[in-house]
Design an enzyme around this catalytic site. Structure first.
Site, mmCIF file in Angstrom:
data_model
loop_
_atom_site.group_PDB
_atom_site.id
_atom_site.type_symbol
_atom_site.label_atom_id
_atom_site.label_comp_id
_atom_site.label_asym_id
_atom_site.label_seq_id
_atom_site.Cartn_x
_atom_site.Cartn_y
_atom_site.Cartn_z
ATOM 1 N N LYS A 50 0.847 -1.205 0.000
ATOM 2 C CA LYS A 50 0.000 0.000 0.000
ATOM 3 C C LYS A 50 0.878 1.248 0.000
ATOM 4 C CE LYS A 50 -3.933 1.934 2.626
ATOM 5 N NZ LYS A 50 -4.762 1.748 3.840
ATOM 6 N N SER B 274 -9.640 1.597 3.061
ATOM 7 C CA SER B 274 -8.830 2.395 2.179
ATOM 8 C C SER B 274 -7.793 1.602 1.377
ATOM 9 C CB SER B 274 -8.073 3.437 3.014
ATOM 10 O OG SER B 274 -7.213 2.797 3.925
ATOM 11 N N SER C 237 -9.711 -0.887 7.235
ATOM 12 C CA SER C 237 -9.236 -0.650 5.871
ATOM 13 C C SER C 237 -8.577 -1.854 5.199
ATOM 14 C CB SER C 237 -8.259 0.517 5.851
ATOM 15 O OG SER C 237 -8.958 1.724 5.912
#
Ligand SMILES: [Mg+2]
Ligand SMILES: [Zn+2]
Lengths: 97, 477, 455
Positions: free
Chosen positions: C52, C127, C151
């Site tokens: 990420k 996210s 997330s």
């Protein structure tokens, strides 16, 4: 509206954020809704005896006092927006001075 | 105008702790490195970096708290103080807020007007330093150096217990002396390792409530403490007497103009939005850790002074001078231990030794044993006081053994009464008229005769012996 | 063993999802270098792991999906990334995410939204939507994400993959760009429980650079159990409200039945403060975020927008233009709840509520429950744009996940069926530092649950 226009502007100043004029009404509306929403917490009777919960270790670990700087693969000159003669350079502080 | 006014001062002192590495990262704290060379992800506030606390800094802070008689809390909490400033890399300073390391201490000091005053220490907490903004390096721009960012500090918040600028100075001097004594900081104001801000208010004599205060900042030298506070006090009094009112604000001291001016800042009431630092668990101190710091504390200046009065029969005044500095106090004790008579040793330390040290980077250049020997030579009559000073200077500059040096310089006093009697005879012969006046009652001429003997002997005569021989001769004939 | 070129090819093929922020050229070049340097003895040798974009890497830029870090290269790498490399894994590029991990749909990225691999009109969750989408699309077997309020688990549920959030303090946060420091943990995605678990095991363990990371050995992987004999699974009734989507309920009922068949005892429990979890979260997370994001002041790194003459003007224009609307909103909310006069009513109250929520879990575990089972999200992946105009509706999608972050507990999501072709996730919540038990149960359930069947 639980949060006023003036309050949003004051908070934006504290947070050093420009708020565009056109965006302000929606922002005031959104912030008010969020603040109203989280305000339900105050409906719950306060309990002063609740012990604060902190996740993670119960106590700080101490580092030994040794000069062991963490490695930088490259120096500030490589990532700074303005770097001269070893210094980070920013516009004059203006109202700060 | 100040006779009917009382000044209320409280000092907030920031002290840089003597550690090798920074508060929350392993970067060096050494002063004077090229800009931005002692930096890492943590003290640059790079995305993703996290603080890791320096145990030695915490230990030194605890020592300071103990030396100030504070209650050291077994659990305290780091907090974030949020504000924007270009030399504050993270946009917040890691400090302590509602749960500080230590609270409720005292500092006793000798106030010029009030004698011994015991001022309160409200709290003592740990925090990290910011970097440095330099405004005159580039035109229209500010240069930021983050070498100092993250250096460990303690903040000592004194109570509103000081009553004059002179008192503030005396308090600060005593605080500095104490902190130097316990070795937690070099307390060098010029290098920024000791910084002081002052809260100042005034009230009419007899009033008890506290009036609106201002904060005076930018007092960056010891010499300016009293000056800056005097200027601010006078400004407040003049303001009130002319019908105005003091507003709560930050005043910056300008040492060149010897003036204060309000800080130009739009948001005067800072909203720091303190909250507990989520990157650091609570600071828990075990009783063992605190005890370890306690045992690392040396005898504190006040205790040492009292002991010197008791043990060496020094006056309080002399004991204060001799204990003003830990190195000097240790030196004095070593001189006494080497056999010097305590009062004579104190006299020598307070005059010759300190004067010499002042001219030579605070080095006490004459070894305690050598000074003890010099003291003994004076006491035994081998050296005159004047000669001994010469020997001291020589030993300080070149080293060596005092007696040998005194001999080499021909400074040993002549204590042979036959030899002295010869000089006395010469002197009396050369000053017949003075002899006559002496004999007719003008005995104060004795000092003159001794002086002449010393002169004739080129300083070698033992003055006491000379006087005795003179008295004998002048009464005999 | 996958070779670097094949890895890059697979990732580039998934390009239409907009899940990867690393340009193909940079990716190919770096993967070849990494492969040559990788240690053949490492337990993850040759395994591509996408990361990420809010986790610092030396190989690629780290932008957190934000304009304010456009082009930013970190001069150091996250501990988790360093551990992956030591284990021989290949860092397979940086994945798109909601800006600074603030969001539940990966629509709040300055670099465009991520598409759901099964339906491009829908969101992959967020996210960590980019990481979830890439694993779901088969481009990588595993990926790193991060969690502050769900997330990892929420996008794992939406995309039909496994997502694990470890106990707070299990994985070092050093190099994870902070959002809500007391809630943040790096989490992992895997095609299977095993893929996710072995990556988690590698990145877990002590780190002298993170004070909040526990001084513990890395997680030891459990073996796949024959049964769930001896496990007591708690079903918190607040997570199965009457209005719950019937298909979600059916999928959960089926998973529970299967666990019972494997020998688990099942018991209803109550976590009474659950209704306050989302408001609690939306005070604490923005408060911490408002402070964590103060460092983006364009003094030391990051681009400057609008060269106004004085610094304060530059701060305001750069932060005003560099942050997107959701991030600005949260910074403002966080600044508000911490500001003078409001701290006690909001932040302090939320802290107290957080303690009560954590206590709810302790009470349940104290009554002999080993693990909790709940739906991960109340609904399957929603349509892009559906919740953008209503921040609170978006926040409600975290309702079943934020509690584990508030209580610091390990939790994971695994696929338990589908509705109209869209994946549904089941959530297991474990006790602090007992990820091994949680993973053991997940292994057993994964083997029997018809993960791609309609519920
Ligand atoms: Mg301070
Ligand atoms: Zn550093």
């Amino acid at each position: 509206m639980s949060v006023s226009r003036e309050e949003v502007l004051r908070i934006a100043q504290l947070a050093e954020l420009d708020v565009e004029k056109e965006a302000l009404p929606e922002l005031v509306d959104n912030m008010s809704r969020i603040i109203d929403y989280v305000a339900q917490l105050s409906a719950v009777p306060a309990n002063g005896t609740v012990k604060v919960f902190v996740p993670g270790p119960d106590a700080i670990r101490f580092r030994a006092d040794e000069v062991t700087p963490a490695h930088l693969a490259f120096g500030p000159a490589e990532f700074a927006p303005d770097f001269k003669e070893g210094f980070f350079v920013v516009p004059k502080l203006g109202q700060f001075e | 105008m100040s006779s009917s006014w009382e000044t209320i001062i409280g000092l907030e002192t920031h002290v840089q702790l003597r550690t090798k590495s920074k508060m929350f990262c392993g970067c060096a704290t050494a002063f004077g490195a090229p800009p931005n060379t002692q930096v890492c992800p943590v003290c640059l506030g790079l995305p993703g970096a996290l603080p890791m606390p320096n145990g030695a800094a915490i230990g030194l802070a605890v020592r300071a708290a103990l030396a100030l008689g504070c209650t050291v809390h077994p659990k305290s909490v780091f907090a974030r103080k949020n504000y924007f400033y270009p030399d504050l890399p993270k946009g917040y300073q890691i400090s302590q807020f509602d749960q500080p390391l230590a609270t409720n201490g005292t500092l006793s000091f000798l106030a010029p007007e009030r004698g011994i005053v015991t001022a309160g220490v409200v709290r003592l907490h740990l925090e990290e330093d910011a970097g440095k903004s330099i405004h005159d390096r580039f035109p229209k721009a500010t240069a930021v150096d983050l070498n100092r960012s993250g250096v460990p500090l303690i903040e000592i918040v004194g109570g509103p217990d000081l009553r004059s600028p002179a008192e503030a100075r005396a308090y600060l001097q005593t605080l500095k002396q104490l902190l130097e004594y316990i070795g937690i900081s070099d307390c060098d104001m010029e290098k920024g390792s000791l910084r002081v801000d002052a809260n100042v208010s005034v009230r009419r004599a007899g009033e008890t409530a506290l009036n609106t205060r201002t904060e005076v900042k930018n007092i960056n030298s010891f010499a300016f403490v009293e000056k800056a506070l005097t200027v601010e006090r006078d400004r407040q009094i003049a303001l009130i007497e002319s019908g105005g009112a003091v507003t709560q604000q930050t005043m910056l001291y300008d040492s060149k103009e010897n003036a204060v001016r309000p800080q130009r800042s739009k948001e005067e009431s800072h909203d720091y939005r303190y909250f507990p630092e989520p990157d650091l668990p609570p600071l828990v101190l075990t009783p063992e850790f605190v005890a370890e710091q306690q045992s690392a504390l040396p005898e504190l200046p006040a205790a040492k002074r009292d002991r010197f009065v008791a043990t060496y029969a020094l006056s309080r005044e002399h004991a204060t001078v001799v204990t003003s500095n830990r190195a000097v106090a240790d030196y004095y004790e070593n001189v006494v231990r080497a056999g010097a008579e305590p009062q004579a040793a104190a006299n020598w330390v307070m005059t010759e030794a300190l004067a010499d040290a002042k001219d030579h980077q605070e080095q006490l250049r004459v070894a305690p044993g050598a000074l003890a020997q010099i003291v003994a030579l004076v006491k035994g009559g081998t050296l005159s006081h004047q000669a001994a000073k010469k020997v001291f200077g020589e030993v300080a500059a070149k080293g060596g053994e005092p007696r040998t040096i005194a001999e080499a310089l021909g400074l040993i006093q002549v204590a042979d009464s036959n030899v002295v009697a010869g000089w006395v005879t010469d002197v009396l012969g050369a000053h017949a008229s003075e002899v006559g006046r002496y004999k007719s009652g003008e005995t104060k001429l004795m000092a003159f005769f001794v002086g002449q003997v010393m002169r004739a002997s080129k300083g070698k005569a033992d003055p006491k012996l000379a006087q005795r021989v003179l008295e004998e001769k002048l009464t005999a004939s | 063993m996958s070779d670097a070129k094949a890895v890059a090819d697979r990732l580039v093929k998934a390009k239409r999802l907009n899940a990867l922020l690393t340009p193909p050229k940079d990716l190919r070049k770096s993967l070849a270098i990494q492969e040559a340097a990788a240690r053949p003895t490492g337990v993850l040798y040759g395994m591509p792991v996408a990361v990420k974009d809010n986790i610092c890497t030396l190989e690629f830029t780290t932008t957190c999906g934000s304009r304010i870090l456009e082009g930013y290269r970190s001069p150091y790498e996250a501990t988790a990334v360093a551990k992956l490399k030591t284990a021989g894994a290949l860092i397979a590029g940086k994945t798109n995410c909601d800006e600074f991990a603030m969001g539940s749909s990966t629509e709040h990225s300055a670099y465009g939204r991520v598409l759901h691999p099964l339906d491009k009109a829908r969101v992959p969750g967020g996210s960590s939507g980019g990481s979830a989408a890439l694993v779901a699309a088969g481009a990588v077997p595993a990926a790193l994400g991060s969690e502050t309020g769900g997330s990892v688990r929420q996008p794992a549920a939406f995309c039909g993959v496994v997502g694990i959030k470890p106990t707070y303090g299990r994985v070092s946060r050093y190099g994870l760009v902070a959002f809500g420091s007391s809630l943040d943990q790096i989490g992992v995605f895997g095609r299977s429980v095993h893929d996710a678990a072995r990556v988690l095991s590698v990145i877990s363990g002590r780190d002298p650079r993170d004070s909040t990371c526990e001084d513990r050995d890395p997680l030891r992987l459990p073996t796949v159990p024959e049964s769930l004999q001896g496990f007591v699974i708690g079903l918190p009734k607040e997570y199965f409200p009457p209005e719950l989507d019937p298909a979600v309920r059916r999928a959960c009922d089926r998973a529970v039945r299967l666990m019972k068949e494997l020998g688990a005892a099942v018991r209803e429990v109550s976590l009474p403060h659950t209704p306050y979890a989302v408001p609690t979260y939306y005070v604490i997370a923005p408060a911490e975020a408002s402070s964590n994001l103060a460092r983006y002041d364009c003094v030391r790194y990051g681009p400057r927008f609008d060269g106004r003459v004085d610094l304060r003007g530059l701060y305001r224009s750069t932060r005003g233009q560099g942050f997107g609307p959701e991030v600005r909103r949260r910074i403002l909310v966080g600044t508000y709840v911490l500001s003078a006069g409001y701290y006690d009513a909001y932040y302090k109250r939320a802290q107290q509520m957080r303690a009560l929520i954590a206590q709810d879990f302790r009470n349940a575990f104290d009554r002999g429950v080993d693990l909790l089972f709940t739906p991960t999200v109340p609904s399957p992946a929603f349509k892009a744009g559906e919740k953008l105009s209503d921040p609170i509706a978006m926040y409600m999608s975290d309702i079943f996940t934020v509690t584990a972050n508030l209580a610091g507990l390990p939790a994971m999501s695994l696929p338990i069926g589908r509705i109209k072709g869209l994946p549904l996730g089941g959530q297991l919540v474990g006790q602090a530092f007992l990820e091994d038990e949680m993973i053991e149960a997940a292994y057993a359930l994964e083997r029997v649950v018809p993960a791609t069947d309609e519920a």
